[in-house]
Design a protein around this motif. Structure first.
Motif, PDB file in Angstrom:
ATOM      1  N   PHE A 280     -58.414 -47.975  41.938  1.00 35.78           N
ATOM      2  CA  PHE A 280     -57.942 -47.606  40.484  1.00 35.78           C
ATOM      3  C   PHE A 280     -58.878 -46.643  39.690  1.00 35.78           C
ATOM      4  N   VAL A 281     -58.371 -45.899  38.930  1.00 35.34           N
ATOM      5  CA  VAL A 281     -59.028 -44.708  38.029  1.00 35.34           C
ATOM      6  C   VAL A 281     -58.686 -45.015  36.614  1.00 35.34           C
ATOM      7  N   ASP A 282     -57.466 -45.297  36.415  1.00 33.47           N
ATOM      8  CA  ASP A 282     -57.343 -45.370  34.866  1.00 33.47           C
ATOM      9  C   ASP A 282     -55.543 -45.597  34.990  1.00 33.47           C
ATOM     10  N   ALA A 283     -54.929 -46.008  33.679  1.00 29.40           N
ATOM     11  CA  ALA A 283     -53.604 -45.937  33.646  1.00 29.40           C
ATOM     12  C   ALA A 283     -53.042 -45.739  32.308  1.00 29.40           C
ATOM     13  N   THR A 284     -51.861 -45.394  31.873  1.00 31.08           N
ATOM     14  CA  THR A 284     -51.346 -45.286  30.869  1.00 31.08           C
ATOM     15  C   THR A 284     -50.055 -46.157  30.809  1.00 31.08           C
ATOM     16  N   ASN A 285     -49.919 -46.522  29.280  1.00 35.76           N
ATOM     17  CA  ASN A 285     -48.729 -47.298  28.997  1.00 35.76           C
ATOM     18  C   ASN A 285     -49.061 -48.969  29.425  1.00 35.76           C
TER      19      ASN A 285
ATOM     20  N   HIS B 204     -48.627 -43.855  40.238  1.00 34.40           N
ATOM     21  CA  HIS B 204     -47.642 -44.697  40.680  1.00 34.40           C
ATOM     22  C   HIS B 204     -46.751 -44.916  39.329  1.00 34.40           C
ATOM     23  N   TYR B 205     -45.716 -44.551  39.488  1.00 38.93           N
ATOM     24  CA  TYR B 205     -44.601 -44.586  38.121  1.00 38.93           C
ATOM     25  C   TYR B 205     -43.991 -46.207  38.334  1.00 38.93           C
ATOM     26  N   CYS B 206     -44.550 -47.137  38.029  1.00 40.56           N
ATOM     27  CA  CYS B 206     -43.983 -48.344  38.245  1.00 40.56           C
ATOM     28  C   CYS B 206     -42.847 -49.062  37.571  1.00 40.56           C
ATOM     29  N   ALA B 207     -42.260 -49.720  37.923  1.00 37.25           N
ATOM     30  CA  ALA B 207     -41.038 -50.267  37.471  1.00 37.25           C
ATOM     31  C   ALA B 207     -41.278 -51.238  36.151  1.00 37.25           C
ATOM     32  N   VAL B 208     -42.632 -51.694  36.008  1.00 38.33           N
ATOM     33  CA  VAL B 208     -42.946 -52.559  34.716  1.00 38.33           C
ATOM     34  C   VAL B 208     -43.221 -51.551  33.678  1.00 38.33           C
ATOM     35  N   GLY B 209     -43.347 -50.395  33.892  1.00 41.05           N
ATOM     36  CA  GLY B 209     -43.583 -49.304  32.745  1.00 41.05           C
ATOM     37  C   GLY B 209     -44.839 -48.614  32.820  1.00 41.05           C
ATOM     38  N   ASN B 210     -45.607 -48.900  33.417  1.00 38.11           N
ATOM     39  CA  ASN B 210     -47.072 -48.247  33.490  1.00 38.11           C
ATOM     40  C   ASN B 210     -47.076 -47.239  34.540  1.00 38.11           C
ATOM     41  N   GLN B 211     -48.151 -46.357  34.432  1.00 45.75           N
ATOM     42  CA  GLN B 211     -48.497 -45.484  35.220  1.00 45.75           C
ATOM     43  C   GLN B 211     -50.024 -45.535  35.728  1.00 45.75           C
ATOM     44  N   PRO B 212     -50.423 -46.292  36.566  1.00 45.04           N
ATOM     45  CA  PRO B 212     -51.604 -46.325  37.173  1.00 45.04           C
ATOM     46  C   PRO B 212     -51.857 -45.233  37.969  1.00 45.04           C
ATOM     47  N   ARG B 213     -53.182 -44.654  38.009  1.00 45.63           N
ATOM     48  CA  ARG B 213     -53.607 -43.585  38.711  1.00 45.63           C
ATOM     49  C   ARG B 213     -54.853 -44.344  39.586  1.00 45.63           C
ATOM     50  N   MET B 214     -54.715 -43.715  41.152  1.00 42.85           N
ATOM     51  CA  MET B 214     -55.772 -44.162  41.917  1.00 42.85           C
ATOM     52  C   MET B 214     -56.232 -43.129  42.811  1.00 42.85           C
ATOM     53  N   ALA B 215     -57.500 -43.237  42.981  1.00 41.13           N
ATOM     54  CA  ALA B 215     -58.173 -41.965  43.996  1.00 41.13           C
ATOM     55  C   ALA B 215     -58.515 -42.421  45.418  1.00 41.13           C
ATOM     56  N   ALA B 216     -58.635 -41.544  46.360  1.00 38.54           N
ATOM     57  CA  ALA B 216     -59.034 -41.701  47.592  1.00 38.54           C
ATOM     58  C   ALA B 216     -59.995 -40.575  47.896  1.00 38.54           C
ATOM     59  N   ALA B 217     -61.211 -40.785  48.548  1.00 38.69           N
ATOM     60  CA  ALA B 217     -61.931 -39.787  48.853  1.00 38.69           C
ATOM     61  C   ALA B 217     -61.640 -39.013  49.933  1.00 38.69           C
ATOM     62  N   GLY B 218     -60.441 -39.454  50.859  1.00 36.60           N
ATOM     63  CA  GLY B 218     -60.320 -38.778  52.132  1.00 36.60           C
ATOM     64  C   GLY B 218     -59.821 -40.029  53.185  1.00 36.60           C
ATOM     65  N   LEU B 219     -59.486 -39.530  54.167  1.00 37.11           N
ATOM     66  CA  LEU B 219     -59.000 -40.287  55.377  1.00 37.11           C
ATOM     67  C   LEU B 219     -60.313 -40.916  55.842  1.00 37.11           C
ATOM     68  N   SER B 220     -59.925 -42.088  56.446  1.00 37.66           N
ATOM     69  CA  SER B 220     -60.891 -42.949  57.337  1.00 37.66           C
ATOM     70  C   SER B 220     -61.474 -41.912  58.475  1.00 37.66           C
ATOM     71  N   PRO B 221     -62.632 -42.445  59.282  1.00 37.20           N
ATOM     72  CA  PRO B 221     -63.089 -41.647  59.996  1.00 37.20           C
ATOM     73  C   PRO B 221     -62.221 -41.542  61.444  1.00 37.20           C
ATOM     74  N   ASP B 222     -61.323 -42.555  61.598  1.00 33.63           N
ATOM     75  CA  ASP B 222     -60.278 -42.338  62.562  1.00 33.63           C
ATOM     76  C   ASP B 222     -59.076 -41.726  62.300  1.00 33.63           C
ATOM     77  N   GLY B 223     -59.012 -41.291  61.183  1.00 34.40           N
ATOM     78  CA  GLY B 223     -57.835 -40.752  60.546  1.00 34.40           C
ATOM     79  C   GLY B 223     -56.486 -41.427  60.267  1.00 34.40           C
ATOM     80  N   LYS B 224     -56.786 -42.747  60.533  1.00 37.80           N
ATOM     81  CA  LYS B 224     -55.419 -43.567  60.098  1.00 37.80           C
ATOM     82  C   LYS B 224     -55.315 -44.309  58.806  1.00 37.80           C
ATOM     83  N   THR B 225     -56.402 -44.227  57.819  1.00 33.60           N
ATOM     84  CA  THR B 225     -56.238 -44.845  56.713  1.00 33.60           C
ATOM     85  C   THR B 225     -56.692 -44.100  55.638  1.00 33.60           C
ATOM     86  N   LEU B 226     -55.846 -44.223  54.353  1.00 30.04           N
ATOM     87  CA  LEU B 226     -56.348 -43.581  53.198  1.00 30.04           C
ATOM     88  C   LEU B 226     -56.427 -44.949  52.184  1.00 30.04           C
TER      89      LEU B 226
END
Length: 96
Positions: free
Chosen positions: A47-52, A21-43
């Protein structure tokens, strides 16, 4: 309909999906998803880490993307500032 410039880029990284996410506040957080939910409707991204980032920075901590139907999805963003979490929800509908 946002009043600031931001963009989130999604890509595959091995067995997970990353969002930077290249945020308007000037930082860049990275987030991870393991995959879709069992019903296929949700990711669900966590949070993993962030820069700046400084100790006083507001930083996105998570994102839940819900696919509500053809041409419609919602995002629930969790941000943390000064030790407190806040959730903002946005719904997007495709216009033809």
């Amino acid at each position: 309909g946002h009043d600031t410039s931001m963009i989130t880029m999604y890509h595959v990284d091995g067995s997970r999906i990353l969002a930077t996410h290249y945020c308007a506040v000037g930082n860049q957080p990275r987030m991870a998803a393991a995959g879709l939910s069992p019903d296929g409707k949700t990711l669900t991204f966590r949070f993993v880490d962030a820069t700046n980032v400084t100790p006083d920075s507001e930083v996105m901590q998570g994102l839940v993307v819900t696919f509500e139907g053809p041409g419609r999805f919602a995002q629930a963003w969790t941000s943390r500032a000064k030790g407190k979490d806040q959730v903002g929800t946005f719904t997007y509908t495709r216009v033809r």
